[in-house]
Scaffold this motif. Structure first.
Motif, PDB file in Angstrom:
ATOM      1  N   ILE A   1       0.839  -1.196   0.000  1.00  0.00           N
ATOM      2  CA  ILE A   1       0.000   0.000   0.000  1.00  0.00           C
ATOM      3  C   ILE A   1       0.869   1.239   0.000  1.00  0.00           C
ATOM      4  N   PHE A   2       0.681   2.075  -1.006  1.00  0.00           N
ATOM      5  CA  PHE A   2       1.305   3.388  -0.999  1.00  0.00           C
ATOM      6  C   PHE A   2       0.433   4.384  -0.261  1.00  0.00           C
ATOM      7  N   SER A   3      -0.835   4.344  -0.545  1.00  0.00           N
ATOM      8  CA  SER A   3      -1.785   5.211   0.123  1.00  0.00           C
ATOM      9  C   SER A   3      -3.182   4.652  -0.083  1.00  0.00           C
ATOM     10  N   ILE A   4      -4.093   5.125   0.736  1.00  0.00           N
ATOM     11  CA  ILE A   4      -5.487   4.736   0.637  1.00  0.00           C
ATOM     12  C   ILE A   4      -6.317   5.984   0.426  1.00  0.00           C
ATOM     13  N   ASN A   5      -7.099   5.965  -0.613  1.00  0.00           N
ATOM     14  CA  ASN A   5      -7.983   7.092  -0.861  1.00  0.00           C
ATOM     15  C   ASN A   5      -9.231   6.923  -0.003  1.00  0.00           C
ATOM     16  N   ALA A   6     -10.353   6.681  -0.604  1.00  0.00           N
ATOM     17  CA  ALA A   6     -11.571   6.510   0.171  1.00  0.00           C
ATOM     18  C   ALA A   6     -11.644   5.114   0.784  1.00  0.00           C
ATOM     19  N   MET A   7     -12.248   5.027   1.949  1.00  0.00           N
ATOM     20  CA  MET A   7     -12.592   3.762   2.571  1.00  0.00           C
ATOM     21  C   MET A   7     -14.065   3.814   2.915  1.00  0.00           C
ATOM     22  N   GLY A   8     -14.672   2.657   2.968  1.00  0.00           N
ATOM     23  CA  GLY A   8     -16.093   2.651   3.259  1.00  0.00           C
ATOM     24  C   GLY A   8     -16.605   1.311   3.720  1.00  0.00           C
ATOM     25  N   TRP A   9     -17.847   1.334   4.114  1.00  0.00           N
ATOM     26  CA  TRP A   9     -18.556   0.135   4.545  1.00  0.00           C
ATOM     27  C   TRP A   9     -19.795  -0.072   3.687  1.00  0.00           C
ATOM     28  N   TYR A  10     -19.989  -1.294   3.260  1.00  0.00           N
ATOM     29  CA  TYR A  10     -21.180  -1.723   2.550  1.00  0.00           C
ATOM     30  C   TYR A  10     -21.813  -2.863   3.338  1.00  0.00           C
ATOM     31  N   ARG A  11     -23.058  -3.144   3.030  1.00  0.00           N
ATOM     32  CA  ARG A  11     -23.700  -4.280   3.676  1.00  0.00           C
ATOM     33  C   ARG A  11     -24.635  -4.971   2.698  1.00  0.00           C
ATOM     34  N   GLN A  12     -24.849  -6.241   2.951  1.00  0.00           N
ATOM     35  CA  GLN A  12     -25.733  -7.026   2.113  1.00  0.00           C
ATOM     36  C   GLN A  12     -26.558  -7.957   2.986  1.00  0.00           C
ATOM     37  N   ALA A  13     -27.859  -7.771   2.942  1.00  0.00           N
ATOM     38  CA  ALA A  13     -28.784  -8.631   3.647  1.00  0.00           C
ATOM     39  C   ALA A  13     -29.238  -9.749   2.715  1.00  0.00           C
ATOM     40  N   PRO A  14     -29.684 -10.870   3.273  1.00  0.00           N
ATOM     41  CA  PRO A  14     -30.149 -11.976   2.429  1.00  0.00           C
ATOM     42  C   PRO A  14     -31.235 -11.538   1.456  1.00  0.00           C
ATOM     43  N   GLY A  15     -31.058 -11.877   0.183  1.00  0.00           N
ATOM     44  CA  GLY A  15     -32.035 -11.544  -0.829  1.00  0.00           C
ATOM     45  C   GLY A  15     -32.008 -10.117  -1.314  1.00  0.00           C
ATOM     46  N   LYS A  16     -31.043  -9.332  -0.853  1.00  0.00           N
ATOM     47  CA  LYS A  16     -30.967  -7.936  -1.243  1.00  0.00           C
ATOM     48  C   LYS A  16     -29.622  -7.619  -1.877  1.00  0.00           C
ATOM     49  N   GLN A  17     -29.591  -6.504  -2.595  1.00  0.00           N
ATOM     50  CA  GLN A  17     -28.352  -6.040  -3.208  1.00  0.00           C
ATOM     51  C   GLN A  17     -27.421  -5.447  -2.153  1.00  0.00           C
ATOM     52  N   ARG A  18     -26.143  -5.500  -2.448  1.00  0.00           N
ATOM     53  CA  ARG A  18     -25.190  -4.842  -1.575  1.00  0.00           C
ATOM     54  C   ARG A  18     -25.393  -3.333  -1.661  1.00  0.00           C
ATOM     55  N   GLU A  19     -25.400  -2.665  -0.516  1.00  0.00           N
ATOM     56  CA  GLU A  19     -25.659  -1.242  -0.483  1.00  0.00           C
ATOM     57  C   GLU A  19     -24.589  -0.499   0.298  1.00  0.00           C
ATOM     58  N   LEU A  20     -24.384   0.737  -0.080  1.00  0.00           N
ATOM     59  CA  LEU A  20     -23.429   1.591   0.602  1.00  0.00           C
ATOM     60  C   LEU A  20     -23.974   1.997   1.961  1.00  0.00           C
ATOM     61  N   VAL A  21     -23.133   1.901   2.977  1.00  0.00           N
ATOM     62  CA  VAL A  21     -23.497   2.333   4.321  1.00  0.00           C
ATOM     63  C   VAL A  21     -22.858   3.682   4.634  1.00  0.00           C
ATOM     64  N   ALA A  22     -21.543   3.771   4.468  1.00  0.00           N
ATOM     65  CA  ALA A  22     -20.830   4.997   4.781  1.00  0.00           C
ATOM     66  C   ALA A  22     -19.470   4.987   4.122  1.00  0.00           C
ATOM     67  N   THR A  23     -18.968   6.169   3.789  1.00  0.00           N
ATOM     68  CA  THR A  23     -17.625   6.313   3.229  1.00  0.00           C
ATOM     69  C   THR A  23     -16.904   7.456   3.915  1.00  0.00           C
TER      70      THR A  23
END
Length: 120
Positions: free
Chosen positions: A28-50
């Motif tokens: 790793i030289f550097s990290i730009n954005a980091m974030g959290w996503y979540r996926q519930a059963p039967g649902k698409q993965r969605e953005l939680v926070a960045t």
């Protein structure tokens, strides 16, 4: 050679709290954005926070006022403090990071996920 490892998931009652952590390691030289996503059963993965290095944050409407994202740049680690948890927060939570590698190539990496289960 880059890995993201999440931790902190578990089973909590509605109204409780959890703190998720995600540590990046490898070439790793550097990290730009980091974030959290979540996926519930039967649902698409969605953005939680960045969050970006400067500290600017973005949240899904469903978690505003309850979740807080933060990062420790020196440790290449991002956190998600989750308060007032609801059953609908139940999902596998995935860490995501845009990482600059040795060849100055930026790519997204994903962790393996950590299960968060909120009971009534």
């Amino acid at each position: 050679q880059v890995q993201l490892v999440e931790s902190g998931g578990g089973l909590v009652q509605a109204g409780g709290s959890l703190r998720l952590s995600c540590a990046a390691s490898g070439s790793i030289f550097s990290i730009n954005a980091m974030g959290w996503y979540r996926q519930a059963p039967g649902k698409q993965r969605e953005l939680v926070a960045t969050i970006i290095t400067a500290g600017s944050t973005n949240y899904a409407d469903s978690v505003k006022g309850r979740f807080t994202i933060s990062r420790d740049n020196a440790k290449n680690t991002v956190y998600l403090q989750m308060n007032s948890l609801k059953p609908e927060d139940t999902a596998v939570y995935y860490c995501n990071a845009a990482i600059v590698g040795p060849l100055a190539y930026v790519r997204d990496y994903w962790g393996q996920g950590t299960q968060v289960t909120v009971s009534s």
